[in-house]
Design an enzyme around this catalytic site. Structure first.
Site, PDB file in Angstrom:
ATOM      1  CD1 TRP A 189      -0.628  -6.434   0.006  1.00  0.00           C
ATOM      2  CD2 TRP A 189      -2.349  -7.190   1.219  1.00  0.00           C
ATOM      3  NE1 TRP A 189      -1.601  -5.465  -0.025  1.00  0.00           N
ATOM      4  CE2 TRP A 189      -2.672  -5.912   0.726  1.00  0.00           C
ATOM      5  CE3 TRP A 189      -3.278  -7.847   2.023  1.00  0.00           C
ATOM      6  CZ2 TRP A 189      -3.888  -5.281   0.991  1.00  0.00           C
ATOM      7  CZ3 TRP A 189      -4.475  -7.225   2.281  1.00  0.00           C
ATOM      8  CH2 TRP A 189      -4.775  -5.961   1.776  1.00  0.00           C
ATOM      9  CG  ASN A 222       2.619  -5.713  -2.277  1.00  0.00           C
ATOM     10  OD1 ASN A 222       2.967  -4.798  -3.021  1.00  0.00           O
ATOM     11  ND2 ASN A 222       1.420  -5.798  -1.763  1.00  0.00           N
ATOM     12  CD  GLU A 223       0.134  -2.524  -1.014  1.00  0.00           C
ATOM     13  OE1 GLU A 223      -0.659  -2.683  -0.065  1.00  0.00           O
ATOM     14  OE2 GLU A 223      -0.235  -2.294  -2.175  1.00  0.00           O
ATOM     15  N   GLY A 224       4.892  -3.569   2.820  1.00  0.00           N
ATOM     16  CA  GLY A 224       5.207  -3.887   4.206  1.00  0.00           C
ATOM     17  C   GLY A 224       5.311  -5.364   4.489  1.00  0.00           C
ATOM     18  N   GLY A 225       5.009  -6.202   3.510  1.00  0.00           N
ATOM     19  CA  GLY A 225       5.054  -7.647   3.723  1.00  0.00           C
ATOM     20  C   GLY A 225       6.371  -8.258   3.323  1.00  0.00           C
TER      21      GLY A 225
END
Length: 238
Positions: A189, A222-225
């Site tokens: 994340w 997720n979200e750039g992760g």
């Protein structure tokens, strides 16, 4: 693990009844064959057992294959499950046995058309789910996992995304049994795993969860992760 061990099994069971399983073995020098049997949900055998020759050297991978005529297909609306029973045998003696549940289904992403399960287009209507309880925090038991799936289904949803980590195996068992499409997600994340560590984690994720028919998609963070260098690792182990 016992001295004669079936370490891991990865199942490919398709809507047309084609069945194959890749089985990882260790220390099988005393066994003379690997025997497989598909069982229906009520425990009744589906056809005769089928066998595979064992690799030389006492370890390695073997494949077993069969075809089931007109299997009952797995979908969120019809979550039909089967069991694969595997046994290492020496003559009439059973050295090691395991059982693995699975479902017959074929999932496709058709360019410009959408998502298809068993040849029929499906729409995902779902929610993101965290593993959490007010009284126990991140520590959930099996009943909690089943309760979450029942709650999601009661809201007329058919899909759930794991945010932002793989769930307890009991949650996936509930999705298989009760009928819920799953987007299983690698942890991550805002910041992605480095490539070497990420590859190890992808392997652990896919090898653990690959036989759950409820899982339609793998999420690489997720979200750039996410680390795009590890995209191909999902297909490598699935």
């Amino acid at each position: 693990l016992p001295a004669q061990a079936i370490e891991h099994v990865a199942i490919d069971a398709r809507a047309d009844g084609a069945f194959a399983a890749e089985v990882t073995l260790s220390h099988v020098r005393d066994a003379d064959r690997l025997e497989a049997q598909i069982l229906a949900a009520d425990g009744v055998p589906c056809g005769a057992p089928f066998t595979a020759r064992l690799p030389g050297g006492g370890a390695g991978r073997v494949q077993v294959a069969a075809r089931l005529e007109a299997p009952r297909l797995w979908t969120a609306e019809t979550p039909h499950l089967y069991t694969l029973r595997l046994a290492l045998r020496r003559g009439e003696e059973t050295l090691h046995t395991i059982a693995q549940r699975f479902g017959f289904r074929t999932f496709e992403v058709r360019d410009g058309q959408g998502l298809y399960l068993n040849g029929r287009r499906i729409l995902l209507k779902g929610i993101c789910r965290h593993s959490f309880r007010p009284a126990t925090g991140r520590a959930l038991n099996r009943d909690d996992c089943y309760a979450d799936v029942r709650l999601i289904r009661s809201m007329n949803m058919n899909a759930v995304r794991m945010s932002h980590y793989p769930p307890d195996e009991a949650f996936l068992d509930a999705c298989d049994e009760l009928g819920l499409y799953v987007l299983d997600e690698l942890s991550g994340w805002q910041h992605a795993h480095g490539t070497p560590i990420g590859r190890l984690l992808v392997r652990e994720l896919v090898e653990r969860d690959v036989n759950h028919p409820s899982i339609l998609l793998w999420d690489n963070g997720n979200e750039g992760g996410w680390n795009e260098k590890n995209d191909a690792e999902f297909a490598r182990w699935d």
